[in-house]
Design an enzyme around this catalytic site. Structure first.
Site, PDB file in Angstrom:
ATOM      1  N   SER A 116      15.362  60.549 -58.813  1.00  0.00           N
ATOM      2  CA  SER A 116      16.262  61.410 -58.665  1.00  0.00           C
ATOM      3  C   SER A 116      16.818  62.162 -59.801  1.00  0.00           C
ATOM      4  O   SER A 116      16.440  61.622 -61.023  1.00  0.00           O
ATOM      5  CB  SER A 116      17.773  60.279 -58.125  1.00  0.00           C
ATOM      6  OG  SER A 116      19.045  61.189 -58.087  1.00  0.00           O
TER       7      SER A 116
ATOM      8  N   TYR B  49      22.679  53.008 -59.040  1.00  0.00           N
ATOM      9  CA  TYR B  49      21.886  54.035 -58.346  1.00  0.00           C
ATOM     10  C   TYR B  49      21.065  54.533 -59.314  1.00  0.00           C
ATOM     11  O   TYR B  49      19.746  54.776 -59.362  1.00  0.00           O
ATOM     12  CB  TYR B  49      22.418  54.843 -57.579  1.00  0.00           C
ATOM     13  CG  TYR B  49      21.626  56.070 -56.962  1.00  0.00           C
ATOM     14  CD1 TYR B  49      20.653  55.877 -55.963  1.00  0.00           C
ATOM     15  CD2 TYR B  49      21.784  57.342 -57.587  1.00  0.00           C
ATOM     16  CE1 TYR B  49      19.719  56.645 -55.368  1.00  0.00           C
ATOM     17  CE2 TYR B  49      20.823  58.312 -56.879  1.00  0.00           C
ATOM     18  CZ  TYR B  49      20.072  58.171 -55.922  1.00  0.00           C
ATOM     19  OH  TYR B  49      18.928  59.068 -55.337  1.00  0.00           O
TER      20      TYR B  49
ATOM     21  N   LYS C 150      16.962  54.539 -60.628  1.00  0.00           N
ATOM     22  CA  LYS C 150      16.210  55.492 -60.437  1.00  0.00           C
ATOM     23  C   LYS C 150      15.437  55.999 -61.923  1.00  0.00           C
ATOM     24  O   LYS C 150      14.240  56.293 -61.785  1.00  0.00           O
ATOM     25  CB  LYS C 150      16.763  56.920 -59.762  1.00  0.00           C
ATOM     26  CG  LYS C 150      17.254  56.613 -58.479  1.00  0.00           C
ATOM     27  CD  LYS C 150      16.080  56.436 -57.503  1.00  0.00           C
ATOM     28  CE  LYS C 150      16.519  56.422 -56.085  1.00  0.00           C
ATOM     29  NZ  LYS C 150      15.377  56.169 -55.307  1.00  0.00           N
TER      30      LYS C 150
END
Length: 265
Positions: A148, A161, A165
């Site tokens: 991401s 998150y 990533k």
């Protein structure tokens, strides 16, 4: 006379791809693009009903299979079932992931393990299962991982998150070095602000945490896009199609950012 595009299509027509988290959002766009390019596509998702719906919409050369990517044994069983169905495997797109909003003081051990088991474990088990199958089949292959923009530069309120990533980018580089001599390439794609249900959920939570509305939350991430528009899932799928095809054969260990110009290297 055979054109370059025709030759590329012929090289792909007999190939098989697995896309995890393929029943909606970016994963579905990837599955549709690979299918349109001529791949036989396995739509792997934890939700059986929407996976089957997606596979049916794709066509007769699509196959729905249900698995929890955080469970190693389920992934091994699912990948083996795809080979049983199609007779081969050439490309694995480890796309499945979750993105809860996680201000530092809200993180629990349970949430930590859930995010890392799916976002990091899912990539590890997918890479491991793909590698075992490529070796068994006696040929190389392509592994393509979802990281991401938040895995390139840390994003606020996304401790779990974003950090997960970052881990995917590191795993991609390590696997690329470990597997290169076996003609297995490993690359990643890093979407930015994409019009998907996941992104809208993130925007809602960020806005809510700040006492603002969804538009405010979305603008927190979108305000710095150089191209002044949000990404469509198809923008990301186009890059994955390149990584899945023969034009990327000499590329490995790389992360391609697909964010409309938020981050620059």
């Amino acid at each position: 006379m055979i054109t370059v595009s025709q030759k590329r299509k012929e090289e792909i027509m007999s190939k098989v791809a697995i896309v995890t988290g393929a029943a909606q959002g970016i994963g579905l766009a990837i599955a549709k693009r690979l299918y349109a390019d001529g791949f036989k596509v396995a739509v792997l998702d934890y939700n059986e009903a929407i996976a089957q719906k997606a596979a049916t919409e794709l066509g007769e050369n699509a196959f729905a299979i249900t698995a929890d990517v955080s469970d190693r044994e389920q992934i091994i069983t699912a990948f083996d079932a795809v080979v049983d169905q199609f007779g081969d495997l050439d490309v694995v797109v480890n796309n499945a992931g979750i993105a809860p909003t996680t201000p530092i003081d809200t993180i629990t051990p349970e949430l930590f393990h859930k995010v890392y088991d799916i976002n990091v474990g899912g990539v590890l088990w997918g890479t491991q299962a793909a590698t075992a199958i490529f070796r068994k089949l006696g040929h190389g292959g392509k592994i393509i991982n979802a990281t991401s923009q938040a895995g390139v530069v840390g994003n606020p309120n996304l401790m779990l998150y974003s950090s997960s990533k970052f881990a995917v980018r590191g795993m991609t580089q390590i696997a690329a070095r470990d597997l290169a001599e076996e003609e297995i390439t490993v690359n990643a794609f890093a979407p930015g602000i994409v019009k998907t249900p996941m992104m809208m959920d993130i925007a809602h939570q960020v806005g809510k945490n700040a006492g603002k509305d969804d538009a405010w939350g979305l603008n927190t991430f979108a305000k710095d896009i150089a191209m002044k528009r949000l990404s469509e899932p198809e923008d990301v799928a186009n890059v994955v199609a390149f990584l899945a095809g023969p034009d990327s054969n000499y590329i490995t260990g790389q992360t391609i950012i697909v964010d409309g110009g938020i981050q620059f290297h």
